[in-house]
Design a protein around this motif. Sequence first.
Motif, mmCIF file in Angstrom:
data_model
loop_
_atom_site.group_PDB
_atom_site.id
_atom_site.type_symbol
_atom_site.label_atom_id
_atom_site.label_comp_id
_atom_site.label_asym_id
_atom_site.label_seq_id
_atom_site.Cartn_x
_atom_site.Cartn_y
_atom_site.Cartn_z
ATOM 1 N N MET A 26 3.511 -13.256 -0.766
ATOM 2 C CA MET A 26 3.728 -12.041 -0.004
ATOM 3 C C MET A 26 3.628 -10.803 -0.901
ATOM 4 S SD MET A 26 4.201 -11.304 3.044
ATOM 5 C CE MET A 26 4.972 -10.377 4.269
ATOM 6 N N LEU A 27 4.125 -10.932 -2.129
ATOM 7 C CA LEU A 27 4.062 -9.818 -3.070
ATOM 8 C C LEU A 27 2.621 -9.476 -3.416
ATOM 9 C CD1 LEU A 27 5.561 -7.818 -4.890
ATOM 10 C CD2 LEU A 27 5.575 -9.574 -6.650
ATOM 11 N N ILE A 28 1.788 -10.489 -3.580
ATOM 12 C CA ILE A 28 0.367 -10.264 -3.896
ATOM 13 C C ILE A 28 -0.305 -9.499 -2.761
ATOM 14 C CG2 ILE A 28 -1.852 -11.394 -4.334
ATOM 15 C CD1 ILE A 28 -0.053 -11.836 -6.644
ATOM 16 N N ILE A 29 -0.020 -9.866 -1.538
ATOM 17 C CA ILE A 29 -0.610 -9.191 -0.377
ATOM 18 C C ILE A 29 -0.163 -7.740 -0.341
ATOM 19 C CG2 ILE A 29 -0.652 -9.110 2.143
ATOM 20 C CD1 ILE A 29 -0.444 -12.195 2.061
ATOM 21 N N SER A 30 1.092 -7.498 -0.628
ATOM 22 C CA SER A 30 1.606 -6.132 -0.646
ATOM 23 C C SER A 30 0.936 -5.310 -1.741
ATOM 24 C CB SER A 30 3.121 -6.159 -0.855
ATOM 25 O OG SER A 30 3.630 -4.855 -0.906
ATOM 26 N N LEU A 31 0.768 -5.882 -2.915
ATOM 27 C CA LEU A 31 0.110 -5.178 -4.011
ATOM 28 C C LEU A 31 -1.349 -4.869 -3.690
ATOM 29 C CD1 LEU A 31 1.583 -7.060 -7.082
ATOM 30 C CD2 LEU A 31 2.031 -4.694 -6.416
ATOM 31 N N LEU A 32 -2.040 -5.827 -3.096
ATOM 32 C CA LEU A 32 -3.439 -5.595 -2.722
ATOM 33 C C LEU A 32 -3.551 -4.531 -1.635
ATOM 34 C CD1 LEU A 32 -4.857 -9.226 -2.806
ATOM 35 C CD2 LEU A 32 -5.278 -7.380 -4.433
ATOM 36 N N SER A 33 -2.620 -4.548 -0.711
ATOM 37 C CA SER A 33 -2.605 -3.533 0.345
ATOM 38 C C SER A 33 -2.376 -2.147 -0.257
ATOM 39 C CB SER A 33 -1.515 -3.864 1.354
ATOM 40 O OG SER A 33 -1.403 -2.851 2.314
ATOM 41 N N HIS A 34 -1.469 -2.049 -1.209
ATOM 42 C CA HIS A 34 -1.194 -0.777 -1.881
ATOM 43 C C HIS A 34 -2.427 -0.303 -2.651
ATOM 44 C CE1 HIS A 34 1.061 2.405 -3.766
ATOM 45 N NE2 HIS A 34 0.773 1.937 -4.968
ATOM 46 N N LEU A 35 -3.083 -1.216 -3.341
ATOM 47 C CA LEU A 35 -4.302 -0.889 -4.075
ATOM 48 C C LEU A 35 -5.381 -0.358 -3.129
ATOM 49 C CD1 LEU A 35 -5.978 -0.899 -6.690
ATOM 50 C CD2 LEU A 35 -6.608 -3.241 -6.148
ATOM 51 N N GLN A 36 -5.537 -1.020 -1.994
ATOM 52 C CA GLN A 36 -6.523 -0.587 -1.006
ATOM 53 C C GLN A 36 -6.192 0.819 -0.493
ATOM 54 O OE1 GLN A 36 -6.609 -2.992 2.531
ATOM 55 N NE2 GLN A 36 -8.648 -2.318 3.081
ATOM 56 N N HIS A 37 -4.924 1.078 -0.246
ATOM 57 C CA HIS A 37 -4.491 2.389 0.243
ATOM 58 C C HIS A 37 -4.773 3.472 -0.808
ATOM 59 C CE1 HIS A 37 -2.143 5.194 2.631
ATOM 60 N NE2 HIS A 37 -1.476 5.514 1.550
ATOM 61 N N CYS A 38 -4.496 3.171 -2.078
ATOM 62 C CA CYS A 38 -4.745 4.127 -3.160
ATOM 63 C C CYS A 38 -6.239 4.391 -3.338
ATOM 64 C CB CYS A 38 -4.129 3.625 -4.460
ATOM 65 S SG CYS A 38 -2.319 3.667 -4.445
ATOM 66 N N LEU A 39 -7.057 3.365 -3.210
ATOM 67 C CA LEU A 39 -8.510 3.546 -3.296
ATOM 68 C C LEU A 39 -9.024 4.435 -2.172
ATOM 69 C CD1 LEU A 39 -9.824 0.017 -4.319
ATOM 70 C CD2 LEU A 39 -10.121 2.154 -5.570
ATOM 71 N N LYS A 40 -8.513 4.229 -0.967
ATOM 72 C CA LYS A 40 -8.920 5.043 0.179
ATOM 73 C C LYS A 40 -8.528 6.506 -0.041
ATOM 74 C CE LYS A 40 -10.537 5.592 4.307
ATOM 75 N NZ LYS A 40 -11.967 5.561 4.528
ATOM 76 N N ARG A 41 -7.321 6.727 -0.562
ATOM 77 C CA ARG A 41 -6.861 8.092 -0.841
ATOM 78 C C ARG A 41 -7.746 8.746 -1.902
ATOM 79 N NH1 ARG A 41 -1.269 7.689 -2.375
ATOM 80 N NH2 ARG A 41 -0.884 7.482 -0.164
#
Length: 67
Positions: free
Chosen positions: A1-16
């Motif tokens: 679950m932590l890995i999914i959260s980290l990847l989601s955060h990374l994706q959000h930062c890339l989009k920003r």
Amino acid sequence: MLIISLLSHLQHCLKRYQTRKALASVSTQQMEDMGLSHEKCQAELSKASIIGFVSDLTRTKEKGETL
């Protein structure tokens, strides 16, 4: 679950990061339509760098804050 959260955060930062890069090509009229002042636009453009991207990655969300 932590890995999914980290990847989601990374994706959000890339989009920003990509959105901030795209902001450089926006006209003054479009900025006004979006409700951005010239100063706010310049502040966001200054974050459109690798340093700004890393800063977004390491930043944690405060209670009630939206990133």
